[in-house]
Design a protein around this motif. Structure first.
Motif, short mmCIF file in Angstrom:
data_model
loop_
_atom_site.label_atom_id
_atom_site.label_comp_id
_atom_site.label_asym_id
_atom_site.label_seq_id
_atom_site.Cartn_x
_atom_site.Cartn_y
_atom_site.Cartn_z
N UNK A 54 0.75 -1.32 0.24
CA UNK A 54 0.01 -0.04 -0.04
C UNK A 54 0.85 1.24 -0.01
N UNK A 55 0.58 2.23 -0.93
CA UNK A 55 1.10 3.36 -0.97
C UNK A 55 0.20 4.62 -0.57
N UNK A 56 0.99 5.50 0.33
CA UNK A 56 -0.03 6.59 0.60
C UNK A 56 0.84 7.58 1.71
N UNK A 57 0.20 8.55 2.08
CA UNK A 57 1.20 9.49 2.89
C UNK A 57 1.29 8.81 4.29
N UNK A 58 2.36 9.23 4.71
CA UNK A 58 2.67 8.57 6.26
C UNK A 58 1.57 8.90 7.07
N UNK A 59 1.39 7.94 8.04
CA UNK A 59 0.24 8.07 9.02
C UNK A 59 1.18 7.86 10.54
N UNK A 91 4.06 0.49 1.84
CA UNK A 91 3.83 -0.40 3.27
C UNK A 91 3.65 -1.74 2.96
N UNK A 92 4.06 -2.83 3.52
CA UNK A 92 3.87 -4.22 3.35
C UNK A 92 2.39 -4.59 4.10
N UNK A 93 1.86 -5.57 3.68
CA UNK A 93 0.64 -6.03 4.40
C UNK A 93 0.91 -6.07 6.01
N UNK A 94 2.09 -6.51 6.35
CA UNK A 94 2.39 -6.82 7.84
C UNK A 94 2.61 -5.22 8.40
#
Length: 173
Positions: A2-7, A61-64
């Motif tokens: 998954x790619x997105x802005x950092x949380x 981010x990987x699934x884990x």
């Protein structure tokens, strides 16, 4: 992936990746000690993620939940191009993919996400620097369709030069 802005939930995993990034870029003859994990955590929290920071941090981010790649970007407008259709620019300050995730499409996915984000925010172009010796990086960027900007050079003024410039200007007043 998954790619997105950092949380906020990804901060500690990003600290892990930033520790790896610092080790990767560290010169073998560097006299400075490697930054400690806590220094990197504080740098992330107090500088990179501060309210005054222009950076947006994009993570793969990987699934884990493990952060395996990042892109640090800045959206800005040109001073010399006032046209709304072409004044927006996205500066990619850093693209880094962890060693375990390289050659798996993470870098391309990050750059595609950044391109989409930049377009959605009115940017007409993306720019970034790459070290002249980084042939793999250059080939990667060219594989994305990027072109080398022949009429641009990077300049740097290090701390000592900055101090001299300020001192010379202060003395001239």
């Amino acid at each position: 992936m998954h790619i997105a802005l950092l949380t906020p939930a990804q901060h500690e995993s990003l600290v892990d990746l930033l520790c790896e990034l610092h080790a990767y870029y560290r010169a073998p003859d560097d006299a400075q000690p490697a930054p400690a994990r806590e220094q990197i955590r504080v740098h992330l929290r107090e500088r990179l993620l501060s309210e005054t920071s222009p950076l947006r941090l994009v993570v793969a981010v990987r699934a884990d939940g493990r952060v395996v790649g990042l892109a640090a970007i800045v959206l800005q407008h040109s001073l010399v191009d006032p046209h709304p259709h072409s004044s927006g620019q996205c500066q990619v300050k850093e693209l880094y993919v962890g060693e375990q995730a390289r050659n798996a499409g993470v870098g391309q996915a990050l750059m595609a996400w950044v391109a989409r984000y930049a377009l959605e925010h009115g940017c007409a172009r993306m720019d970034w620097n790459v070290k002249a010796a980084n042939r793999r990086g250059q080939a990667f960027y060219e594989g994305l369709g990027a072109t080398w900007v022949a009429d641009r050079l990077s300049y740097r003024l290090e701390r000592e030069g900055m101090d001299k410039l300020v001192d010379a200007t202060d003395t001239a007043r």
